[in-house]
Design a protein around this motif. Sequence first.
Motif, PDB file in Angstrom:
ATOM      1  N   ARG A   1     140.994  12.935 -36.386  1.00 16.49           N
ATOM      2  CA  ARG A   1     140.685  14.453 -36.041  1.00 16.49           C
ATOM      3  C   ARG A   1     140.400  13.972 -34.537  1.00 16.49           C
ATOM      4  O   ARG A   1     140.105  12.868 -34.163  1.00 16.49           O
ATOM      5  CB  ARG A   1     139.388  14.864 -36.557  1.00 16.49           C
ATOM      6  CG  ARG A   1     139.068  16.613 -35.895  1.00 16.49           C
ATOM      7  CD  ARG A   1     137.483  16.801 -36.335  1.00 16.49           C
ATOM      8  NE  ARG A   1     136.599  15.989 -35.705  1.00 16.49           N
ATOM      9  CZ  ARG A   1     135.350  15.842 -36.133  1.00 16.49           C
ATOM     10  NH1 ARG A   1     135.099  16.249 -37.409  1.00 16.49           N
ATOM     11  NH2 ARG A   1     134.437  15.222 -35.356  1.00 16.49           N
TER      12      ARG A   1
ATOM     13  N   THR B   1     150.738  22.554 -31.553  1.00 14.78           N
ATOM     14  CA  THR B   1     149.887  24.067 -31.528  1.00 14.78           C
ATOM     15  C   THR B   1     149.360  24.047 -30.141  1.00 14.78           C
ATOM     16  O   THR B   1     149.514  23.266 -29.133  1.00 14.78           O
ATOM     17  CB  THR B   1     148.621  24.190 -32.862  1.00 14.78           C
ATOM     18  OG1 THR B   1     148.227  25.461 -32.704  1.00 14.78           O
ATOM     19  CG2 THR B   1     147.426  23.236 -32.071  1.00 14.78           C
TER      20      THR B   1
ATOM     21  N   ASN C   1     139.544  21.068 -31.178  1.00 15.78           N
ATOM     22  CA  ASN C   1     139.510  20.318 -32.092  1.00 15.78           C
ATOM     23  C   ASN C   1     140.765  20.541 -33.178  1.00 15.78           C
ATOM     24  O   ASN C   1     140.920  21.634 -33.345  1.00 15.78           O
ATOM     25  CB  ASN C   1     138.320  20.406 -33.153  1.00 15.78           C
ATOM     26  CG  ASN C   1     137.029  20.534 -32.369  1.00 15.78           C
ATOM     27  OD1 ASN C   1     136.490  21.647 -32.064  1.00 15.78           O
ATOM     28  ND2 ASN C   1     136.527  19.457 -31.813  1.00 15.78           N
ATOM     29  N   TRP C   2     141.297  19.430 -33.409  1.00 10.17           N
ATOM     30  CA  TRP C   2     142.662  19.370 -34.358  1.00 10.17           C
ATOM     31  C   TRP C   2     142.675  18.101 -35.241  1.00 10.17           C
ATOM     32  O   TRP C   2     142.324  17.101 -34.927  1.00 10.17           O
ATOM     33  CB  TRP C   2     143.587  19.598 -33.554  1.00 10.17           C
ATOM     34  CG  TRP C   2     144.936  20.057 -34.115  1.00 10.17           C
ATOM     35  CD1 TRP C   2     145.028  20.717 -35.495  1.00 10.17           C
ATOM     36  CD2 TRP C   2     146.449  19.885 -33.733  1.00 10.17           C
ATOM     37  NE1 TRP C   2     146.444  20.966 -35.823  1.00 10.17           N
ATOM     38  CE2 TRP C   2     147.173  20.403 -34.858  1.00 10.17           C
ATOM     39  CE3 TRP C   2     146.946  19.293 -32.432  1.00 10.17           C
ATOM     40  CZ2 TRP C   2     148.697  20.484 -34.536  1.00 10.17           C
ATOM     41  CZ3 TRP C   2     148.343  19.408 -32.659  1.00 10.17           C
ATOM     42  CH2 TRP C   2     149.156  19.599 -33.363  1.00 10.17           C
TER      43      TRP C   2
ATOM     44  N   GLN D   1     144.646  28.504 -31.607  1.00  9.09           N
ATOM     45  CA  GLN D   1     143.399  28.025 -32.487  1.00  9.09           C
ATOM     46  C   GLN D   1     142.036  28.825 -31.861  1.00  9.09           C
ATOM     47  O   GLN D   1     141.098  28.452 -32.449  1.00  9.09           O
ATOM     48  CB  GLN D   1     143.091  26.647 -32.189  1.00  9.09           C
ATOM     49  CG  GLN D   1     144.375  25.759 -32.600  1.00  9.09           C
ATOM     50  CD  GLN D   1     144.865  26.010 -34.074  1.00  9.09           C
ATOM     51  OE1 GLN D   1     143.724  26.081 -34.978  1.00  9.09           O
ATOM     52  NE2 GLN D   1     146.071  26.137 -34.520  1.00  9.09           N
TER      53      GLN D   1
END
Length: 552
Positions: free
Chosen positions: A153, A49, A66-67, A54
């Motif tokens: 995460r 991504t 953050n993912w 985001q």
Amino acid sequence: MELESSMKMNLYDMSKATLVGLFTIFLCLFSISVIIGAAGPPIFDSYQTTALSQGVDMRYNTSQFNWEIQHLDKLNQMLIFKVALVNGRAAREGINTRLTMKTSLYGSKDGFAFNAIVVDKIESRKIKCSQGNIHCDEVALLHEPFVHYPIYRVDVRFLNAEEEDWIQDAVFIWRVFNHSFTLFELWFRFTFLVLTFVMLVWFSHRLRAYKSSEWSIEQKWMTALLFSLLAYNNPLFPLTILADSWFPEFLDVCFFVTFIALLLLFWLCILDSIRKPATARTYIGFYLPKVALVGTLWLISVVVFTWQELHELDNPTYSTANDIPGFIFFRVVQILLLIGYTFWLIFVAILGVKDRRAFPRLSVRIKYLGILTIFVLAITITGIVLGVVGTIHNNAAQFLSFFSLFNLYIFFLAIVYAPPKNAGGPAHMRLNNMAPVDSDSEEAVGLGAASGRRTHFRDSYTDDEERSGSALTDDDGVGGTPMNRGRISGSGYSSSDENTRAAAGAAVSATPAIAAPATAASPAPAAVFGAQPLAFDPPAKPAASTPTPNLI
């Protein structure tokens, strides 16, 4: 120069058409494995991504990305997190700089409570962007060698992003092993492991009747290579997936490196040793230099892996190329040693080709080993130099092609180097490498009569062949080789030697006679030493009622 004799092998009884057929089968099976690998599943599943998608603008130092990645298990094997920056000035210039990043990694079993794995780890990474390419090279930020949690995460911040006005966006990538590839690898490893075990049992069964001192140098090496192939196929490999420990992974790499090192040592020693007698193969003068060269290669590979693995366990943000001082030095030393090994191997191969004209059995050993080995050696050294030979692969075709290449190579060598099934006892198993090329020359006749060995590859016969005399004729039916003409039911009599024939006749005439009634069926000496030496039958035993003759 005099070479030692060697135990008979299937290689000596195989025709040229059989050897070509075996090599063709080898190429076909290898090609099939490449095709299966190319059609196999991808090694990695990638999820990516962008920061802007985001809602995060990474051009500011305060921005934090953050993912999460979910639904992981043991079959995913490991977790890799990378970033590829987007160059906003790609059309005008390339970029070569360093970027400081702060990274955190957390794991969770339920998605609510997260356990800290890495907290605010600051690392500097080299960023390289080619002109005309909007995406810069990928940079590894995290590497988790074991999957402990189903949910992970990651938090990322660029600390000096505002100083780099060329940054337009950032592409973040999660990469894990594909479930299907893990099962693909497990099944093929298990299949080759079973085949290797069967081949080892079969090869040991063929050699069981002979002392180890009677084995040829190839047969001794094949025993060691088959055991090392078992280690290369690694019966403990499932532990690298199931156990959260560095030790199974360490064993896997040690098994792999040991097999490759032993294979390199085999090629170097075998081409040099089949030209020399055992007395010339001393530990210090013959084996020590070769072991020192290959052992250094083995040591460098194991040390680099151990260093890398321990750093990855201690610090998931660790990057081999960036964080090992002298990593490039190790690679250069490895390549230089491989170059030295290659020249040494070419040198002993040239000597073997030079000597093969004088020794036909040496010729067939070098020809078969050389043709098959050149093919395997070229692929192996190229793969080592390019870094594609190892325990981590880029695609299924690469994994299965190298894996099947080494297994098939050892299998086919074991087939041709095994002793024949109906070879007979050890007395019939010895072959002399000194057999001349021209079996019809006077030198060949003298050598055949003196040594009692044939000048062709076949050196043993069945009892029926020797009794019927079929072992005494050559392929074109014109009296056979000197060894054939002199071999009658295992005796050392040579019908090609007229002086020996006359002396034997005179000795029979001078033997004291035995008083016994003469019969019409009594054979004359000419019937024994006449012009038909092939029709020899065992003498009939006298009847039980025959009286004991009296000496005059």
